[in-house]
Design a protein around this motif. Structure first.
Motif, PDB file in Angstrom:
ATOM      1  N   ASP A 145       0.845  -1.209   0.000  1.00  0.00           N
ATOM      2  CA  ASP A 145       0.000   0.000   0.000  1.00  0.00           C
ATOM      3  C   ASP A 145       0.876   1.253   0.000  1.00  0.00           C
ATOM      4  N   ALA A 146       1.905   1.238   0.846  1.00  0.00           N
ATOM      5  CA  ALA A 146       2.776   2.412   0.964  1.00  0.00           C
ATOM      6  C   ALA A 146       3.539   2.657  -0.341  1.00  0.00           C
ATOM      7  N   ALA A 148       2.596   1.784  -3.311  1.00  0.00           N
ATOM      8  CA  ALA A 148       1.632   2.228  -4.334  1.00  0.00           C
ATOM      9  C   ALA A 148       1.320   3.712  -4.189  1.00  0.00           C
ATOM     10  N   ARG A 149       1.199   4.171  -2.940  1.00  0.00           N
ATOM     11  CA  ARG A 149       0.879   5.600  -2.725  1.00  0.00           C
ATOM     12  C   ARG A 149       1.955   6.503  -3.313  1.00  0.00           C
ATOM     13  N   VAL A 150       3.189   6.095  -3.162  1.00  0.00           N
ATOM     14  CA  VAL A 150       4.292   6.912  -3.674  1.00  0.00           C
ATOM     15  C   VAL A 150       4.452   6.751  -5.187  1.00  0.00           C
ATOM     16  N   ARG A 151       4.307   5.535  -5.657  1.00  0.00           N
ATOM     17  CA  ARG A 151       4.698   5.235  -7.035  1.00  0.00           C
ATOM     18  C   ARG A 151       3.587   5.411  -8.063  1.00  0.00           C
ATOM     19  N   GLU A 152       2.337   5.210  -7.668  1.00  0.00           N
ATOM     20  CA  GLU A 152       1.275   5.268  -8.695  1.00  0.00           C
ATOM     21  C   GLU A 152       1.233   6.619  -9.406  1.00  0.00           C
TER      22      GLU A 152
END
Ligand code: S3P
Length: 191
Positions: A145-146, A148-152
């Motif tokens: 989740d963490a 994804a938040r940065v990378r998406e």
């Protein structure tokens, strides 16, 4: 949605000569990349595999000896090298987009396809994979989740096309992905 899928990717990426797959761990970049390369008659390059072949050790070993920072240096060098080549399907590691120089190199290299995947699907596919050091966490779901938040937002920033393979078999996913790329990739039909 920052993705340019609806804005005629073909026109914007007229010089594209590679297909670049980006996306998180377990999105299917290696499996689908291999199939796309066969379908389009291109060379398949998996940047993580190149790093492993050249160092002679697996990625967890690189992380263990050099840390993530050391791995990122190797990743950046290999990415720059292959982005300067033509006629490839390039599978990138999930964290390759973190570096702004990498993002620029990928943009210049060709048509960028973001393979989207849900965290639930990632857990099912690679949650127990020992070859991904970033997943060796007490709570892999929280880690994913963490990440994804940065990378998406970074995937979205450079993607020409998005493709969601959640719940699709490799056969169906590769068929649909090839059709999507064929519809948007100027080089297609000239190979
Ligand atoms: C990483 C993803 C891995 C590999 C390394 C780091 C990441 O590649 O590059 O373990 O930062 O997400 P895949 O996306 O092919 O699993």
């Amino acid at each position: 949605m920052p993705c340019r899928q609806c804005a005629n990717a073909a026109a914007m990426r007229a010089a594209a000569d590679n297909v670049v797959l980006i996306g998180a761990m377990g999105a299917g970049k290696s499996v689908l990349g291999q199939r796309l390369a066969e379908r389009f008659g291109l060379r398949f390059v998996d940047l993580d595999q190149v790093i492993e072949a050249r160092t002679g050790v697996d990625i967890p070993t690189i992380f263990a000896f050099e840390g993530e920072a050391g791995f990122r240096v190797r990743e950046k060098a290999v990415l720059a090298e292959f982005c300067a080549e033509r006629g490839q399907v390039i599978a990138t590691g999930g964290g390759a987009v973190l570096d702004p120089d990498n993002r620029a190199a990928l943009r210049a290299a060709g048509l960028i396809v973001w393979l989207r995947v849900s965290v639930q699907q990632q857990l099912a596919r690679v949650g127990r994979d020992r070859n991904r050091p970033l997943l060796r966490a007490t709570d892999p779901q929280a880690r994913l989740d963490a990440l994804a938040r940065v990378r998406e937002p970074l995937y979205a920033q450079i993607a020409d096309l998005e493709f969601d393979s959640d719940g699709l078999s490799p056969d169906l996913a590769s068929e649909r992905l090839a059709a999507l790329i064929a519809a948007h990739w100027p080089r297609q039909g000239t190979t």
